[in-house]
Design an enzyme around this catalytic site. Structure first.
Site, PDB file in Angstrom:
ATOM      1  CE  LYS A 259      -3.075   2.760   3.019  1.00  0.00           C
ATOM      2  NZ  LYS A 259      -3.960   2.823   4.202  1.00  0.00           N
ATOM      3  CG  ASP A 264      -5.439   8.194   4.295  1.00  0.00           C
ATOM      4  OD1 ASP A 264      -6.384   8.786   3.724  1.00  0.00           O
ATOM      5  OD2 ASP A 264      -5.597   7.213   5.061  1.00  0.00           O
ATOM      6  CE  LYS A 271      -6.499   9.157   7.744  1.00  0.00           C
ATOM      7  NZ  LYS A 271      -7.122   8.124   8.575  1.00  0.00           N
ATOM      8  CG  ASP A 282      -1.800   5.518   4.843  1.00  0.00           C
ATOM      9  OD1 ASP A 282      -1.624   4.455   5.482  1.00  0.00           O
ATOM     10  OD2 ASP A 282      -2.893   5.873   4.375  1.00  0.00           O
ATOM     11  CG  ASP A 341      -9.791   7.844   6.501  1.00  0.00           C
ATOM     12  OD1 ASP A 341      -8.718   7.775   5.857  1.00  0.00           O
ATOM     13  OD2 ASP A 341      -9.859   8.096   7.708  1.00  0.00           O
ATOM     14  CD  GLU A 343      -6.588   5.366   2.412  1.00  0.00           C
ATOM     15  OE1 GLU A 343      -7.558   5.514   3.179  1.00  0.00           O
ATOM     16  OE2 GLU A 343      -5.436   5.143   2.816  1.00  0.00           O
ATOM     17  NE  ARG A 345     -10.673  -1.005   4.083  1.00  0.00           N
ATOM     18  CZ  ARG A 345     -11.243  -1.131   5.281  1.00  0.00           C
ATOM     19  NH1 ARG A 345     -12.387  -1.783   5.420  1.00  0.00           N
ATOM     20  NH2 ARG A 345     -10.668  -0.613   6.348  1.00  0.00           N
TER      21      ARG A 345
HETATM   22  N1  BES Z   1      -4.109   4.941   6.805  1.00  0.00           N
HETATM   23  C1  BES Z   1      -5.212   4.680   7.637  1.00  0.00           C
HETATM   24  C2  BES Z   1      -4.890   3.729   8.802  1.00  0.00           C
HETATM   25  C3  BES Z   1      -3.879   4.234   9.809  1.00  0.00           C
HETATM   26  C4  BES Z   1      -4.316   4.830  10.969  1.00  0.00           C
HETATM   27  C5  BES Z   1      -2.546   4.043   9.611  1.00  0.00           C
HETATM   28  C6  BES Z   1      -3.410   5.267  11.909  1.00  0.00           C
HETATM   29  C7  BES Z   1      -1.629   4.477  10.559  1.00  0.00           C
HETATM   30  C8  BES Z   1      -2.061   5.084  11.721  1.00  0.00           C
HETATM   31  C9  BES Z   1      -6.345   4.057   6.827  1.00  0.00           C
HETATM   32  O1  BES Z   1      -6.418   4.447   5.507  1.00  0.00           O
HETATM   33  C10 BES Z   1      -7.619   4.472   7.477  1.00  0.00           C
HETATM   34  O2  BES Z   1      -7.895   5.632   7.465  1.00  0.00           O
HETATM   35  N2  BES Z   1      -8.362   3.513   8.035  1.00  0.00           N
HETATM   36  C11 BES Z   1      -9.570   3.803   8.692  1.00  0.00           C
HETATM   37  C12 BES Z   1     -10.580   2.792   8.236  1.00  0.00           C
HETATM   38  C13 BES Z   1     -11.994   3.119   8.622  1.00  0.00           C
HETATM   39  C14 BES Z   1     -12.463   4.354   7.890  1.00  0.00           C
HETATM   40  C15 BES Z   1     -12.870   1.938   8.281  1.00  0.00           C
HETATM   41  C16 BES Z   1      -9.330   3.702  10.187  1.00  0.00           C
HETATM   42  O3  BES Z   1      -8.483   2.911  10.604  1.00  0.00           O
HETATM   43  O4  BES Z   1      -9.932   4.465  10.932  1.00  0.00           O
HETATM   44 ZN    ZN Z   2      -4.637   5.033   4.650  1.00  0.00          ZN
HETATM   45 MN    MN Z   3      -7.519   6.246   5.250  1.00  0.00          MN
END
Ligand code: BES
Ligand code: ZN
Ligand code: MN
Length: 494
Positions: A259, A264, A271, A282, A341, A343, A345
Site C-alpha cells: 500500500k 492520506d 480526517k 501511509d 478514508d 482507501e 483496501r
Molecule cells: N491509513 C489509515 C490507517 C492508519 C491509521 C494508519 C493510523 C496508521 C495510523 C487508513 O487508511 C484508514 O484511514 N483507516 C480507517 C478505516 C476506517 C475508515 C474503516 C481507520 O483505521 O480508521
Molecule cells: Zn490510509
Molecule cells: Mn484512510
C-alpha cells in the site's frame, strides 16, 4: 560512518570510547575485569556506586582514568550470558552506539565477549540500524547536536570471516535505509510519481521496474485504485518491480504487494487535523516492499520475486470520489464506497488482482498501514498477520522471530465476511467498528482469487515514536524488510 572489524589485539585508538558488553550476574568478569585492573579498579568503584546490573538495555559510562588510551569506558548490559542471542547482540551494540553517539568521541570500539558465530556481524548490523538518521531538511543543526562517532570497530576473533559475513547484512541495512528514507520524506516531496522514480532508480541494482500511469490503469479496468486518486492533483502510479535471480528464469515467482498512499487525508471523509501529518507514512507498506526488492537484488538472492506498489494520494477535491459512489475493480467486482478514508483496501484490491492475474505467483504477501484498529488490538510493537494459508503464516512467523520484527496472527472468520456485503454492490469498503482490521483483511481476501495469501497490517509498526528499541531510532522503522528478506532466504531460495 566507517564500520570495521578488528582483532582483540588491535591497539585502541587514542581518545576512543570502549564499550564492553557485560553479562548480568557477572559484570566484572572476563574483559571487564581486565579493564578494571588496567584502570586501578575504576570500573569496580563506578559499579559499586551505581544500579548497573548488566540487565538488557542498561549502560554505565565512566571517563577513563589517566594512563588508559580510551577517553571513556562503557559497560552495556546484555542480560544473562545464555540470553545473548543474535537479536540481543544487535541491541547491545546498538545501545553502545546510542550511549556515546553525541559524546564528542569519534571512534567507538565494541567488544562482545561470549559472542557466538555470526554475532559480531549482527552487532555491526545493530550499529548500522541504530545510526540511521534522516537529516536532509535540517540546514541549521548545530555541530554539537550531530552524532560525533564516525568510526565503529567491532572486536572479533576472525576479522576476515566477519568482514565477508557482514556483506549480506550491509546489503540489508542499505535496503532498510532506503525504505526508511521513503517513509520519512515529506509528502510534498514524495508523491506517487516521485516514489515511482526512486523505485525506477533501483534498476542500477539489476531490478526490472515498470511504471504504469493512470491511462494504462484505466485500460486495465482498475476503477478501485483509480477512484482513490481522483481528488489528487498528483497522478496515481503502479510500480512493478521484478528480481529474477532463480536458476530457472521461468520459475514461478513469489510476490509482494504494498500500500503506497503517499498522503492520506481521508478524502471527502476527511480526517481530523490532529496528527494528520502522520499520514505521510501511509506508504510504509510500499516502502517495505521496495526495500525488500532492494535487499534481494543487493544480495543477489536466488529467487524470482515480484513487488507491486499501488501509489496514490487520497485528497478531498471537487473531483474526489464520494461516500455512496460505486466503483468497478479490475476483478469485475463492484464496491460501494461508504467511507473514502478506507482507501488502502481499494488500492490493494486492484494491485492484488493484477499481481495474481499477470504473474501467477506461488503466493502473495501484502503489507499495508491499513487500519488504526490494529494499533488498538496489538499496540505499537506487533504487526497483525491475516492469512488463508497456514504454511505461509508459519514461514512468516518464523522469520519474524529470527529478525526481531514482532508479528501476531489474527483470525479471518468467514462469519464476519457478511459485514462487508452491500445493499447495492458486490461489497462495501467498510464493515463497521467491530473487528475493523479483520473486515479490512476479509475485503482484501475477495481479491486474491484463492491464491495462498497473507496480509500484514503494519499501521502499528511502520513508525516508532518514541523509540523503544535501540536499533529503531525514532521515526520510520522499515518494518517488514528484514522479516520478508529472511523468509525468502530460508524458505524460497535455491
Ligand atoms: N491509513 C489509515 C490507517 C492508519 C491509521 C494508519 C493510523 C496508521 C495510523 C487508513 O487508511 C484508514 O484511514 N483507516 C480507517 C478505516 C476506517 C475508515 C474503516 C481507520 O483505521 O480508521
Ligand atoms: Zn490510509
Ligand atoms: Mn484512510
Amino acid at each position: 560512518m566507517d564500520l570495521v572489524f578488528v582483532s582483540p589485539a588491535a591497539e585502541l585508538p587514542e581518545g576512543a570510547a570502549f564499550a564492553i558488553i557485560a553479562q548480568e550476574g557477572a559484570v566484572l568478569s572476563g574483559l571487564a575485569a581486565e579493564v578494571d585492573a588496567q584502570t586501578g579498579g575504576a570500573l569496580g568503584r563506578a559499579l559499586a556506586g551505581s544500579r548497573f546490573t548488566g540487565a538488557k538495555g542498561q549502560t554505565l559510562e565512566i571517563v577513563a582514568p589517566a594512563g588508559h588510551p580510551a577517553q571513556r569506558l562503557v559497560l552495556v548490559g546484555a542480560g544473562k550470558a545464555e540470553a545473548l542471542d543474535d537479536i540481543a547482540a544487535e541491541h547491545a551494540a546498538a545501545s553502545a552506539y546510542q550511549a556515546v553517539k553525541l559524546s564528542g568521541v569519534s571512534t567507538l570500539r565494541i567488544a562482545l565477549e561470549g559472542a557466538k558465530g555470526g554475532q559480531a556481524e549482527r552487532a555491526a548490523l545493530g550499529v548500522r540500524l541504530a545510526a540511521y538518521r534522516f537529516d536532509r531538511y535540517r540546514t541549521k543543526e548545530p555541530a554539537d547536536k550531530k552524532p560525533s562517532v564516525s568510526r565503529v570497530e567491532i572486536v572479533c576473533a576472525d576479522v576476515a570471516a566477519a568482514t565477508s559475513g557482514f556483506a549480506a547484512h550491509a546489503a540489508l541495512a542499505d535496503a532498510i535505509a532506503f525504505a526508511r528514507d521513503l517513509v520519512s520524506e515529506p509528502p510534498n516531496v514524495l508523491y506517487p510519481a516521485e516514489f515511482a522514480r526512486r523505485v525506477k532508480g533501483l534498476e542500477s541494482l539489476g531490478l526490472e521496474v515498470e511504471i504504469l500511469g493512470e491511462a494504462e490503469m484505466e485500460k486495465l479496468g482498475m476503477g478501485s485504485l483509480l477512484g482513490v486518486g481522483r481528488g489528487s492533483a498528483r497522478e496515481s502510479q503502479l510500480a512493478i518491480m521484478r528480481w529474477n535471480g532463480a536458476a530457472d528464469p521461468k520459475a514461478q515467482p513469489v510476490a509482494f504487494v504494498g500500500k503506497g498512499v503517499c498522503f492520506d487525508t481521508g478524502g471527502i471523509s476527511l480526517k481530523p487535523a490532529e496528527g494528520m501529518e502522520d499520514m505521510k507514512w501511509d506508504m510504509g507498506g510500499a516502502a517495505a516492499v521496495a526495500g525488500l526488492m532492494h535487499a534481494l537484488a543487493g544480495r543477489k538472492a536466488k529467487v524470482n520475486a515480484v513487488g507491486i506498489l499501488g501509489l496514490v494520494e487520497n485528497m478531498p477535491d471537487g473531483e474526489a470520489q464520494r461516500p455512496g459512489d460505486v466503483v468497478t475493480s479490475m476483478s469485475g467486482q463492484t464496491i460501494e464506497i461508504i467511507n473514502t478514508d478506507a482507501e488502502g483496501r481499494l488500492v490493494l484490491a486492484d494491485a492484488l488482482w493484477y499481481c495474481q492475474e499477470r504473474f501467477k505467483p506461488k503466493f502473495m504477501v501484502d503489507l499495508a498501514t491499513l487500519t488504526g484498529a490494529i494499533i488498538i488490538s496489538l499496540g505499537n510493537d506487533y504487526a497483525g498477520l491475516f492469512s488463508n494459508n497456514d504454511e505461509l503464516s508459519e514461514n512468516l512467523l518464523a522469520a519474524s522471530k529470527v529478525e526481531g520484527e514482532p508479528l501476531w496472527r489474527m483470525p479471518l472468520p468467514a462469519a464476519y465476511d457478511k459485514q462487508i456485503d452491500s445493499m447495492i454492490a458486490d461489497m462495501k469498503n467498510t464493515g463497521g467498528r467491530p473487528g475493523g482490521s479483520i473486515t479490512a483483511a476479509l475485503f482484501l481476501q475477495r481479491f486474491v482469487n484463492g491464491l495462498p495469501w497473507a496480509h500484514m497490517d503494519i499501521a502499528s509498526t511502520a513508525w516508532k515514536k518514541p523509540s523503544t528499541v535501540p536499533t529503531l531510532p525514532e521515526g520510520a522503522t522499515g518494518y517488514g524488510v528484514r522479516l520478508l528478506n529472511r523468509m525468502v532466504a530460508d524458505k524460497y531460495e535455491g
